[in-house]
Design a protein around this motif. Structure first.
Motif, PDB file in Angstrom:
ATOM      1  N   LYS A   1      -2.931  -7.828   3.054  1.00 59.58           N
ATOM      2  CA  LYS A   1      -2.699  -9.175   3.562  1.00 59.58           C
ATOM      3  C   LYS A   1      -1.624  -9.880   2.741  1.00 59.58           C
ATOM      4  CE  LYS A   1      -5.053 -13.460   4.863  1.00 59.58           C
ATOM      5  NZ  LYS A   1      -6.347 -14.196   4.905  1.00 59.58           N
ATOM      6  N   MET A   2      -1.678  -9.723   1.439  1.00 56.17           N
ATOM      7  CA  MET A   2      -0.665 -10.322   0.570  1.00 56.17           C
ATOM      8  C   MET A   2       0.706  -9.716   0.848  1.00 56.17           C
ATOM      9  SD  MET A   2      -0.603 -10.512  -3.593  1.00 56.17           S
ATOM     10  CE  MET A   2       0.639 -11.493  -4.456  1.00 56.17           C
ATOM     11  N   LEU A   3       0.730  -8.409   1.047  1.00 51.94           N
ATOM     12  CA  LEU A   3       1.975  -7.719   1.371  1.00 51.94           C
ATOM     13  C   LEU A   3       2.561  -8.245   2.679  1.00 51.94           C
ATOM     14  CD1 LEU A   3       4.080  -5.422   1.091  1.00 51.94           C
ATOM     15  CD2 LEU A   3       2.430  -3.938   2.247  1.00 51.94           C
ATOM     16  N   GLU A   4       1.723  -8.343   3.697  1.00 51.18           N
ATOM     17  CA  GLU A   4       2.181  -8.823   5.001  1.00 51.18           C
ATOM     18  C   GLU A   4       2.735 -10.239   4.908  1.00 51.18           C
ATOM     19  OE1 GLU A   4      -1.310  -8.302   7.322  1.00 51.18           O
ATOM     20  OE2 GLU A   4      -1.049  -6.118   7.532  1.00 51.18           O
ATOM     21  N   ASN A   5       2.105 -11.062   4.077  1.00 52.39           N
ATOM     22  CA  ASN A   5       2.575 -12.432   3.897  1.00 52.39           C
ATOM     23  C   ASN A   5       3.942 -12.456   3.205  1.00 52.39           C
ATOM     24  OD1 ASN A   5       2.115 -15.297   4.104  1.00 52.39           O
ATOM     25  ND2 ASN A   5       1.792 -15.321   1.894  1.00 52.39           N
ATOM     26  N   LEU A   6       4.125 -11.557   2.246  1.00 57.46           N
ATOM     27  CA  LEU A   6       5.392 -11.490   1.517  1.00 57.46           C
ATOM     28  C   LEU A   6       6.564 -11.115   2.414  1.00 57.46           C
ATOM     29  CD1 LEU A   6       4.661  -9.748  -1.921  1.00 57.46           C
ATOM     30  CD2 LEU A   6       5.776 -11.954  -1.582  1.00 57.46           C
ATOM     31  N   ILE A   7       6.325 -10.208   3.354  1.00 53.70           N
ATOM     32  CA  ILE A   7       7.424  -9.691   4.181  1.00 53.70           C
ATOM     33  C   ILE A   7       7.501 -10.366   5.541  1.00 53.70           C
ATOM     34  CG2 ILE A   7       7.317  -7.444   3.024  1.00 53.70           C
ATOM     35  CD1 ILE A   7       6.000  -6.339   5.598  1.00 53.70           C
ATOM     36  N   ASP A   8       6.625 -11.338   5.767  1.00 53.69           N
ATOM     37  CA  ASP A   8       6.578 -12.007   7.069  1.00 53.69           C
ATOM     38  C   ASP A   8       7.940 -12.585   7.442  1.00 53.69           C
ATOM     39  OD1 ASP A   8       5.342 -13.145   9.387  1.00 53.69           O
ATOM     40  OD2 ASP A   8       5.353 -15.085   8.361  1.00 53.69           O
ATOM     41  N   GLY A   9       8.421 -12.234   8.633  1.00 57.04           N
ATOM     42  CA  GLY A   9       9.703 -12.723   9.111  1.00 57.04           C
ATOM     43  C   GLY A   9      10.899 -11.951   8.586  1.00 57.04           C
ATOM     44  N   LEU A  10      10.669 -10.965   7.723  1.00 62.02           N
ATOM     45  CA  LEU A  10      11.752 -10.162   7.156  1.00 62.02           C
ATOM     46  C   LEU A  10      11.707  -8.711   7.618  1.00 62.02           C
ATOM     47  CD1 LEU A  10      11.585 -11.368   3.419  1.00 62.02           C
ATOM     48  CD2 LEU A  10      13.172 -12.159   5.188  1.00 62.02           C
ATOM     49  N   PHE A  11      10.530  -8.101   7.492  1.00 62.46           N
ATOM     50  CA  PHE A  11      10.397  -6.667   7.737  1.00 62.46           C
ATOM     51  C   PHE A  11       9.181  -6.354   8.600  1.00 62.46           C
ATOM     52  CE2 PHE A  11      12.458  -7.018   3.566  1.00 62.46           C
ATOM     53  CZ  PHE A  11      13.547  -6.162   3.715  1.00 62.46           C
ATOM     54  N   ASN A  12       9.305  -5.297   9.383  1.00 64.94           N
ATOM     55  CA  ASN A  12       8.155  -4.680  10.029  1.00 64.94           C
ATOM     56  C   ASN A  12       7.714  -3.483   9.198  1.00 64.94           C
ATOM     57  OD1 ASN A  12       8.198  -6.387  12.360  1.00 64.94           O
ATOM     58  ND2 ASN A  12       9.916  -5.183  13.155  1.00 64.94           N
ATOM     59  N   ILE A  13       6.421  -3.250   9.130  1.00 66.86           N
ATOM     60  CA  ILE A  13       5.907  -2.090   8.403  1.00 66.86           C
ATOM     61  C   ILE A  13       5.981  -0.872   9.317  1.00 66.86           C
ATOM     62  CG2 ILE A  13       3.919  -1.052   7.262  1.00 66.86           C
ATOM     63  CD1 ILE A  13       2.992  -3.888   6.523  1.00 66.86           C
ATOM     64  N   VAL A  14       6.846   0.065   8.973  1.00 69.94           N
ATOM     65  CA  VAL A  14       6.973   1.318   9.720  1.00 69.94           C
ATOM     66  C   VAL A  14       5.919   2.309   9.236  1.00 69.94           C
ATOM     67  CG1 VAL A  14       8.500   3.275  10.201  1.00 69.94           C
ATOM     68  CG2 VAL A  14       9.443   0.968  10.105  1.00 69.94           C
ATOM     69  N   TYR A  15       5.695   2.296   7.935  1.00 74.36           N
ATOM     70  CA  TYR A  15       4.687   3.184   7.352  1.00 74.36           C
ATOM     71  C   TYR A  15       4.088   2.502   6.132  1.00 74.36           C
ATOM     72  CZ  TYR A  15       2.619   6.883   4.535  1.00 74.36           C
ATOM     73  OH  TYR A  15       1.750   7.640   3.772  1.00 74.36           O
ATOM     74  N   ILE A  16       2.764   2.597   5.994  1.00 71.38           N
ATOM     75  CA  ILE A  16       2.095   2.146   4.783  1.00 71.38           C
ATOM     76  C   ILE A  16       1.048   3.183   4.404  1.00 71.38           C
ATOM     77  CG2 ILE A  16       0.501   0.692   6.108  1.00 71.38           C
ATOM     78  CD1 ILE A  16       0.442  -1.196   3.631  1.00 71.38           C
ATOM     79  N   GLY A  17       1.105   3.607   3.181  1.00 65.57           N
ATOM     80  CA  GLY A  17       0.111   4.538   2.657  1.00 65.57           C
ATOM     81  C   GLY A  17      -0.235   4.120   1.244  1.00 65.57           C
ATOM     82  N   LYS A  18      -1.214   4.805   0.692  1.00 63.10           N
ATOM     83  CA  LYS A  18      -1.596   4.533  -0.687  1.00 63.10           C
ATOM     84  C   LYS A  18      -1.652   5.837  -1.459  1.00 63.10           C
ATOM     85  CE  LYS A  18      -4.343   0.259  -0.545  1.00 63.10           C
ATOM     86  NZ  LYS A  18      -5.661  -0.328  -0.897  1.00 63.10           N
ATOM     87  N   GLY A  19      -1.267   5.764  -2.724  1.00 59.24           N
ATOM     88  CA  GLY A  19      -1.368   6.928  -3.596  1.00 59.24           C
ATOM     89  C   GLY A  19      -1.953   6.518  -4.929  1.00 59.24           C
ATOM     90  N   ARG A  20      -2.883   7.309  -5.408  1.00 63.09           N
ATOM     91  CA  ARG A  20      -3.462   7.059  -6.738  1.00 63.09           C
ATOM     92  C   ARG A  20      -2.864   8.072  -7.699  1.00 63.09           C
ATOM     93  NH1 ARG A  20      -7.108   3.795  -8.836  1.00 63.09           N
ATOM     94  NH2 ARG A  20      -8.558   4.440 -10.451  1.00 63.09           N
ATOM     95  N   VAL A  21      -2.214   7.571  -8.727  1.00 62.01           N
ATOM     96  CA  VAL A  21      -1.457   8.436  -9.628  1.00 62.01           C
ATOM     97  C   VAL A  21      -1.963   8.279 -11.058  1.00 62.01           C
ATOM     98  CG1 VAL A  21       0.583   8.336  -8.155  1.00 62.01           C
ATOM     99  CG2 VAL A  21       0.331   6.683 -10.024  1.00 62.01           C
ATOM    100  N   GLU A  22      -1.414   9.112 -11.927  1.00 55.56           N
ATOM    101  CA  GLU A  22      -1.848   9.133 -13.328  1.00 55.56           C
ATOM    102  C   GLU A  22      -1.747   7.768 -13.993  1.00 55.56           C
ATOM    103  OE1 GLU A  22      -0.328  11.114 -17.543  1.00 55.56           O
ATOM    104  OE2 GLU A  22       0.334  11.961 -15.635  1.00 55.56           O
ATOM    105  N   GLY A  23      -0.673   7.049 -13.724  1.00 55.00           N
ATOM    106  CA  GLY A  23      -0.472   5.740 -14.328  1.00 55.00           C
ATOM    107  C   GLY A  23      -0.043   5.850 -15.779  1.00 55.00           C
ATOM    108  N   GLU A  24       0.408   4.741 -16.317  1.00 55.48           N
ATOM    109  CA  GLU A  24       0.848   4.743 -17.712  1.00 55.48           C
ATOM    110  C   GLU A  24      -0.331   4.645 -18.665  1.00 55.48           C
ATOM    111  OE1 GLU A  24       5.362   2.958 -17.135  1.00 55.48           O
ATOM    112  OE2 GLU A  24       3.852   1.682 -18.070  1.00 55.48           O
ATOM    113  N   CYS A  25      -1.239   3.725 -18.369  1.00 59.79           N
ATOM    114  CA  CYS A  25      -2.401   3.532 -19.244  1.00 59.79           C
ATOM    115  C   CYS A  25      -3.718   3.909 -18.567  1.00 59.79           C
ATOM    116  CB  CYS A  25      -2.469   2.072 -19.694  1.00 59.79           C
ATOM    117  SG  CYS A  25      -1.043   1.550 -20.665  1.00 59.79           S
TER     118      CYS A  25
END
Length: 274
Positions: A230-254
């Motif tokens: 929802k926050m993402l959609e609000n940020l890009i509202d009126g600028l971009f359409n989401i063509v693809y959205i996925g999630k990845g869980r990675v090692e991370g720094e900490c």
């Protein structure tokens, strides 16, 4: 990856490496980004910092589906040569690389010259706008680095830099600290430093040097993640359409870290955000 590691070794062992460092002001720190850029390549070679190869398959698929070899492609913001190199590996043979700091641009020029890559660099602050128009803009966790009141402005500048129906291929960290930056705690900092030292020992790198680099880096590192879709959609509202959205869980720094993986397409007419 072996060839890229060879590039890191070549640069890290070069007696001219210091000549590439020219930090004045960066997105990570407007006053002094030396703690970031001058330690980055060693930590990247040691495999302990956030980098686009954590999302390699995503970028490969996005490039194959949405970028062709005739497209004008911009890498907007890069800590070193990792993102351009990944794009080169995945078939983009001509790139423009833009950053506010001269250091990563110098590094990219060095790598391009050594490998005969067609990489062009330009020092530019995204807040001042991008002069040319591109078919695709690509970066990794770029928006994550900006404070919450700056993210929309950066996205508007990216919108401006794209041709109609151009695509923005990126990742954004998914987490939340009630509107505040996420900063590693003491235990997480120690874990990061230990990870760097252990990696240095395995790769026959000076562990004291690795410890200093890791300590300087993690002491100042902070992130401004995206809370949810929802926050993402609000940020890009009126600028971009989401063509693809996925999630990845990675090692991370900490700690293990979740990222949104995004392909955003420019809306043909920017609308004012209410």
């Amino acid at each position: 990856m072996k060839k890229m590691d060879e590039e890191y070794i070549r640069l890290l062992n070069s007696n001219k490496l210091q000549e590439l460092f020219d930090c004045r002001s960066g997105y990570m720190d407007q006053n002094d980004c030396t703690w970031y850029h001058e330690n980055w390549m060693l930590l990247r070679y040691l495999g302990v910092v956030s980098n686009p190869f954590w999302h390699e398959k995503f970028y490969e698929n996005a490039i194959q589906q949405y970028v062709n070899q005739l497209d004008k492609v911009l890498i907007l913001g890069t800590a070193d040569f990792s993102m351009p190199y990944l794009c080169q590996m995945k078939g983009i043979k001509k790139l423009k690389i833009c950053d506010i700091c001269r250091t990563p641009l110098n590094i990219c020029q060095n790598v391009a010259k050594a490998n005969n890559f067609s990489w062009e660099v330009e020092q530019k602050n995204v807040f001042e706008g991008i002069d040319e128009k591109y078919d695709a803009v690509i970066n990794d966790a770029f928006i994550t680095r900006f404070e919450y009141d700056k993210k929309r402005i950066v996205l508007e500048k990216i919108w401006d830099s794209l041709r109609d129906e151009g695509v923005y291929i990126t990742t954004m960290r998914n987490d939340w600290n009630y509107g505040n930056a996420i900063v590693p705690n003491s235990a997480e900092k120690e874990s990061f430093i230990e990870k760097a030292v252990h990696s240095a020992e395995r790769k026959n790198i000076d562990s004291k040097k690795a410890k200093v680099a890791a300590s300087r880096y993690i002491e100042k590192m902070k992130s401004y993640p995206i809370r949810d879709e929802k926050m993402l959609e609000n940020l890009i509202d009126g600028l971009f359409n989401i063509v693809y959205i996925g999630k990845g869980r990675v090692e991370g720094e900490c700690t293990r870290t979740t990222y949104f993986r995004l392909i955003l397409q420019k809306q043909s007419k920017k609308s004012k955000k209410v």
